[in-house]
Design an enzyme around this catalytic site. Structure first.
Site, PDB file in Angstrom:
ATOM      1  N   GLY A  12       0.799  -1.221   0.000  1.00 10.28           N
ATOM      2  CA  GLY A  12       0.000   0.000   0.000  1.00 10.28           C
ATOM      3  C   GLY A  12       0.828   1.264   0.000  1.00 10.28           C
ATOM      4  N   ILE A  92      -7.771 -10.054 -11.088  1.00 15.72           N
ATOM      5  CA  ILE A  92      -8.474  -9.735 -12.336  1.00 15.72           C
ATOM      6  C   ILE A  92      -9.950  -9.570 -12.010  1.00 15.72           C
ATOM      7  CG2 ILE A  92      -9.177 -10.689 -14.568  1.00 15.72           C
ATOM      8  CD1 ILE A  92      -6.385 -11.958 -14.731  1.00 15.72           C
ATOM      9  N   HIS A 109      -0.292   0.742 -13.214  1.00 21.66           N
ATOM     10  CA  HIS A 109       0.370  -0.469 -13.708  1.00 21.66           C
ATOM     11  C   HIS A 109       1.855  -0.156 -13.896  1.00 21.66           C
ATOM     12  CE1 HIS A 109       0.785  -4.328 -15.653  1.00 21.66           C
ATOM     13  NE2 HIS A 109       1.498  -3.732 -16.580  1.00 21.66           N
ATOM     14  N   GLU A 143     -10.863  -4.957 -20.628  1.00 23.79           N
ATOM     15  CA  GLU A 143      -9.628  -5.588 -21.088  1.00 23.79           C
ATOM     16  C   GLU A 143      -8.480  -5.234 -20.145  1.00 23.79           C
ATOM     17  OE1 GLU A 143      -6.922  -6.091 -25.140  1.00 23.79           O
ATOM     18  OE2 GLU A 143      -8.558  -4.664 -25.109  1.00 23.79           O
ATOM     19  N   ASP A 145      -5.481  -4.034 -18.206  1.00 23.70           N
ATOM     20  CA  ASP A 145      -4.390  -3.068 -18.417  1.00 23.70           C
ATOM     21  C   ASP A 145      -4.481  -2.334 -19.759  1.00 23.70           C
ATOM     22  OD1 ASP A 145      -3.327  -3.878 -15.957  1.00 23.70           O
ATOM     23  OD2 ASP A 145      -2.065  -5.405 -16.870  1.00 23.70           O
TER      24      ASP A 145
HETATM   25  C1  GAR Z   1       2.991  -1.109  -7.629  1.00 21.94           C
HETATM   26  O1  GAR Z   1       4.247  -1.173  -8.252  1.00 21.94           O
HETATM   27  C2  GAR Z   1       1.889  -1.153  -8.673  1.00 21.94           C
HETATM   28  O2  GAR Z   1       2.221  -0.490  -9.863  1.00 21.94           O
HETATM   29  C3  GAR Z   1       1.763  -2.639  -8.910  1.00 21.94           C
HETATM   30  O3  GAR Z   1       1.885  -3.213  -7.635  1.00 21.94           O
HETATM   31  C4  GAR Z   1       2.724  -2.388  -6.815  1.00 21.94           C
HETATM   32  C5  GAR Z   1       1.979  -2.104  -5.537  1.00 21.94           C
HETATM   33  O4  GAR Z   1       2.800  -1.467  -4.605  1.00 21.94           O
HETATM   34  N1  GAR Z   1       0.523  -2.964  -9.520  1.00 21.94           N
HETATM   35  C6  GAR Z   1       0.362  -3.975 -10.381  1.00 21.94           C
HETATM   36  O5  GAR Z   1       1.250  -4.725 -10.701  1.00 21.94           O
HETATM   37  C7  GAR Z   1      -1.057  -4.117 -10.927  1.00 21.94           C
HETATM   38  N2  GAR Z   1      -1.058  -4.957 -12.090  1.00 21.94           N
HETATM   39  P1  GAR Z   1       2.162  -0.796  -3.299  1.00 21.94           P
HETATM   40  O6  GAR Z   1       1.266  -1.852  -2.659  1.00 21.94           O
HETATM   41  O7  GAR Z   1       3.349  -0.508  -2.439  1.00 21.94           O
HETATM   42  O8  GAR Z   1       1.415   0.421  -3.715  1.00 21.94           O
END
Ligand code: GAR
EC number: 2.1.2.2
Length: 218
Positions: A12, A92, A109, A143, A145
């Protein structure tokens, strides 16, 4: 006052960056709840410590994807959000769920979409020989991403990079990019035009960082 619900699966850190910007900059908005499909997600503990309602909804106890999404949307709708923010939410979502929040659900993303949707984005960018990588904030569509792009952050890929070092450099920019995009939504500064998203005040919808993380190198 806009009501924001944030969905997470892990640390988070993007949630924290958005919360801090919201408070520090006095947005007319509030994160009213943080929901996670992982009841032990660290981000839930952090949210509780801030006094934000935090709910774990274990996807494993639901029969299928549709059943989990129904439970999740019931929890979201209880909060009557103006905006749903996916911040490291690693599930998803069904088309019905996505349709329900069309135009008011955004995701971050960790790649320069449309390249490298899906998982392992940093390793795939390195393997492909990319000289830049980054992150994308986009509206969520059915779809995976592929929704309209709100903003992107670009970082260099170094010869010495492996996936963790590149991920760190990208994540540091995510913490600038995502608050910026959410701020624009909160202040009604985004206009959707087909697949294109315009900032109505003509702000630059990209961030460029050098290897040290300094911004705007061009
Ligand atoms: C981030 O890098 C985000 O871009 C990625 O997960 C991480 C979460 O970090 N999201 C994805 O891969 C979604 N497909 P966080 O929990 O520290 O914010």
């Amino acid at each position: 006052m806009k009501r924001i619900v944030v969905l997470i699966s892990g640390t988070g850190s993007n949630l924290q960056a958005i919360h801090h910007a919201c408070q520090a900059e006095g947005w007319p908005a509030r994160i009213v709840a943080v929901l996670s499909n992982k009841p032990d997600a660290d981000g839930l503990d952090w949210a509780r410590a801030q006094g934000i309602e935090a709910v774990g909804l274990d996807h494993r106890v639901h029969a299928d994807r549709a059943a989990f999404d129904a439970a999740l949307s019931a929890e979201i709708d209880r909060q009557q959000p103006d905006l749903v923010v996916l911040a490291g939410f690693m599930r998803i979502l069904t088309p019905a769920f996505v349709a329900r929040y069309e135009g008011r659900m955004i995701n971050i993303h960790p790649s320069l979409l449309p390249a490298f949707s899906g998982l392992h984005t940093h390793q795939r960018a390195i393997n492909a020989g990319c000289r830049v990588a980054g992150a994308t904030v986009h509206f969520v569509t059915a779809e995976l991403d592929h929704g309209p792009i709100v903003a992107q952050a670009v970082v260099p890929v170094l010869d010495s990079d492996d996936a963790p070092t590149l991920a760190r450099r990208v994540l540091a920019q995510e913490h600038r990019l995502y608050p910026m995009a959410v701020r624009w939504f909160v202040f009604d500064e985004l206009a959707l035009d087909g697949l294109r998203v315009r900032h109505t005040g003509a702000a630059a919808q990209h961030l460029l960082a050098d290897a040290a993380g300094s911004k705007d190198t061009t």
